[in-house]
Design a protein around this motif. Structure first.
Motif, PDB file in Angstrom:
ATOM      1  N   SER A  48       0.843  -1.195   0.000  1.00  0.00           N
ATOM      2  CA  SER A  48       0.000   0.000   0.000  1.00  0.00           C
ATOM      3  C   SER A  48       0.882   1.249   0.000  1.00  0.00           C
ATOM      4  N   GLU A  49       0.488   2.221  -0.790  1.00  0.00           N
ATOM      5  CA  GLU A  49       1.252   3.458  -0.933  1.00  0.00           C
ATOM      6  C   GLU A  49       1.095   4.311   0.314  1.00  0.00           C
ATOM      7  N   VAL A  50       2.227   4.784   0.848  1.00  0.00           N
ATOM      8  CA  VAL A  50       2.182   5.652   2.021  1.00  0.00           C
ATOM      9  C   VAL A  50       2.742   7.042   1.741  1.00  0.00           C
ATOM     10  N   ALA A  51       3.499   7.159   0.661  1.00  0.00           N
ATOM     11  CA  ALA A  51       4.116   8.457   0.358  1.00  0.00           C
ATOM     12  C   ALA A  51       4.558   8.477  -1.096  1.00  0.00           C
ATOM     13  N   SER A  52       4.935   9.653  -1.523  1.00  0.00           N
ATOM     14  CA  SER A  52       5.610   9.786  -2.809  1.00  0.00           C
ATOM     15  C   SER A  52       6.684  10.846  -2.629  1.00  0.00           C
ATOM     16  N   HIS A  53       7.725  10.726  -3.413  1.00  0.00           N
ATOM     17  CA  HIS A  53       8.796  11.709  -3.344  1.00  0.00           C
ATOM     18  C   HIS A  53       9.473  11.810  -4.697  1.00  0.00           C
ATOM     19  N   TRP A  54      10.210  12.881  -4.871  1.00  0.00           N
ATOM     20  CA  TRP A  54      10.889  13.114  -6.133  1.00  0.00           C
ATOM     21  C   TRP A  54      12.190  12.332  -6.145  1.00  0.00           C
ATOM     22  N   ASP A  55      12.355  11.494  -7.139  1.00  0.00           N
ATOM     23  CA  ASP A  55      13.580  10.723  -7.324  1.00  0.00           C
ATOM     24  C   ASP A  55      14.442  11.489  -8.320  1.00  0.00           C
ATOM     25  N   HIS A  56      15.491  12.122  -7.813  1.00  0.00           N
ATOM     26  CA  HIS A  56      16.345  12.957  -8.668  1.00  0.00           C
ATOM     27  C   HIS A  56      17.039  12.129  -9.750  1.00  0.00           C
ATOM     28  N   ALA A  57      17.424  10.910  -9.419  1.00  0.00           N
ATOM     29  CA  ALA A  57      18.105  10.059 -10.405  1.00  0.00           C
ATOM     30  C   ALA A  57      17.166   9.693 -11.552  1.00  0.00           C
ATOM     31  N   ALA A  58      15.913   9.392 -11.229  1.00  0.00           N
ATOM     32  CA  ALA A  58      14.940   9.012 -12.252  1.00  0.00           C
ATOM     33  C   ALA A  58      14.292  10.232 -12.904  1.00  0.00           C
ATOM     34  N   GLY A  59      14.361  11.369 -12.241  1.00  0.00           N
ATOM     35  CA  GLY A  59      13.739  12.577 -12.762  1.00  0.00           C
ATOM     36  C   GLY A  59      12.227  12.520 -12.752  1.00  0.00           C
ATOM     37  N   ALA A  60      11.671  11.807 -11.778  1.00  0.00           N
ATOM     38  CA  ALA A  60      10.217  11.646 -11.700  1.00  0.00           C
ATOM     39  C   ALA A  60       9.801  11.365 -10.263  1.00  0.00           C
ATOM     40  N   ALA A  61       8.519  11.574 -10.014  1.00  0.00           N
ATOM     41  CA  ALA A  61       7.969  11.234  -8.704  1.00  0.00           C
ATOM     42  C   ALA A  61       7.879   9.720  -8.574  1.00  0.00           C
ATOM     43  N   GLN A  62       8.233   9.229  -7.393  1.00  0.00           N
ATOM     44  CA  GLN A  62       8.173   7.793  -7.110  1.00  0.00           C
ATOM     45  C   GLN A  62       7.244   7.568  -5.925  1.00  0.00           C
ATOM     46  N   THR A  63       6.428   6.545  -6.014  1.00  0.00           N
ATOM     47  CA  THR A  63       5.594   6.193  -4.870  1.00  0.00           C
ATOM     48  C   THR A  63       6.389   5.291  -3.936  1.00  0.00           C
ATOM     49  N   VAL A  64       6.056   5.372  -2.664  1.00  0.00           N
ATOM     50  CA  VAL A  64       6.742   4.581  -1.645  1.00  0.00           C
ATOM     51  C   VAL A  64       5.732   3.659  -0.990  1.00  0.00           C
ATOM     52  N   PRO A  65       5.915   2.351  -1.115  1.00  0.00           N
ATOM     53  CA  PRO A  65       5.014   1.417  -0.450  1.00  0.00           C
ATOM     54  C   PRO A  65       5.358   1.290   1.043  1.00  0.00           C
ATOM     55  N   TRP A  66       4.411   0.797   1.801  1.00  0.00           N
ATOM     56  CA  TRP A  66       4.550   0.646   3.242  1.00  0.00           C
ATOM     57  C   TRP A  66       5.815  -0.128   3.616  1.00  0.00           C
ATOM     58  N   HIS A  67       6.096  -1.235   2.927  1.00  0.00           N
ATOM     59  CA  HIS A  67       7.262  -2.046   3.291  1.00  0.00           C
ATOM     60  C   HIS A  67       8.566  -1.268   3.078  1.00  0.00           C
ATOM     61  N   ALA A  68       8.631  -0.408   2.082  1.00  0.00           N
ATOM     62  CA  ALA A  68       9.838   0.383   1.838  1.00  0.00           C
ATOM     63  C   ALA A  68      10.002   1.459   2.914  1.00  0.00           C
ATOM     64  N   PHE A  69       8.905   2.073   3.328  1.00  0.00           N
ATOM     65  CA  PHE A  69       8.967   3.065   4.394  1.00  0.00           C
ATOM     66  C   PHE A  69       9.473   2.417   5.677  1.00  0.00           C
ATOM     67  N   ARG A  70       8.912   1.263   6.032  1.00  0.00           N
ATOM     68  CA  ARG A  70       9.362   0.546   7.230  1.00  0.00           C
ATOM     69  C   ARG A  70      10.840   0.181   7.120  1.00  0.00           C
ATOM     70  N   ARG A  71      11.267  -0.284   5.949  1.00  0.00           N
ATOM     71  CA  ARG A  71      12.664  -0.662   5.735  1.00  0.00           C
ATOM     72  C   ARG A  71      13.577   0.559   5.899  1.00  0.00           C
ATOM     73  N   ASP A  72      13.187   1.683   5.297  1.00  0.00           N
ATOM     74  CA  ASP A  72      13.999   2.897   5.380  1.00  0.00           C
ATOM     75  C   ASP A  72      14.116   3.396   6.817  1.00  0.00           C
ATOM     76  N   VAL A  73      12.996   3.392   7.543  1.00  0.00           N
ATOM     77  CA  VAL A  73      13.008   3.834   8.941  1.00  0.00           C
ATOM     78  C   VAL A  73      13.871   2.889   9.783  1.00  0.00           C
ATOM     79  N   ALA A  74      13.707   1.583   9.605  1.00  0.00           N
ATOM     80  CA  ALA A  74      14.476   0.614  10.392  1.00  0.00           C
ATOM     81  C   ALA A  74      15.977   0.738  10.128  1.00  0.00           C
ATOM     82  N   GLY A  75      16.352   0.905   8.866  1.00  0.00           N
ATOM     83  CA  GLY A  75      17.770   1.040   8.540  1.00  0.00           C
ATOM     84  C   GLY A  75      18.396   2.274   9.159  1.00  0.00           C
TER      85      GLY A  75
END
Length: 109
Positions: free
Chosen positions: A16-43
């Motif tokens: 499930s999508e929890v956020a979106s942010h601008w990916d400078h490398a891709a040059g586009a907005a990227q959606t962030v799923p719940w598992h990625a948010f949890r992974r980023d916070v935990a790391g």
């Protein structure tokens, strides 16, 4: 109402999508799923927990990086200091009095 610390432990659809942010490398907005948010916070939480105790300066341009930083600091039992401005003298003063710095702009510090 459950405490904020339980938010990351709640069951929800991992994709499930929890956020979106601008990916400078891709040059586009990227959606962030719940598992990625949890992974980023935990790391980030692991890195913070292995660092010094105390309040950390949190200053980012990216709202997603700010959210990850804030949740990671709280989860690690640390406090966040949000600078009132980005003036070099203010940032130097906070940097010398803080336990650490979380920023997506190394040139600010």
């Amino acid at each position: 109402m459950s405490p904020l610390c339980h938010l990351l432990q709640q069951e929800r659809n991992p994709s499930s999508e929890v956020a979106s942010h601008w990916d400078h490398a891709a040059g586009a907005a990227q959606t962030v799923p719940w598992h990625a948010f949890r992974r980023d916070v935990a790391g980030l939480c692991e890195r913070i927990a292995s660092g010094p105790d105390g309040a950390w300066v949190l200053l980012t341009e990216d709202a997603y990086a700010f959210a990850v930083g804030l949740f990671a600091l709280w989860h690690a039992g640390r406090s966040a200091i949000s600078p009132p401005n980005r003036q070099p003298s203010s940032l130097r003063a906070l940097h010398t009095r803080s336990a650490g710095v979380l920023s997506d702009r190394s040139d600010w510090f």
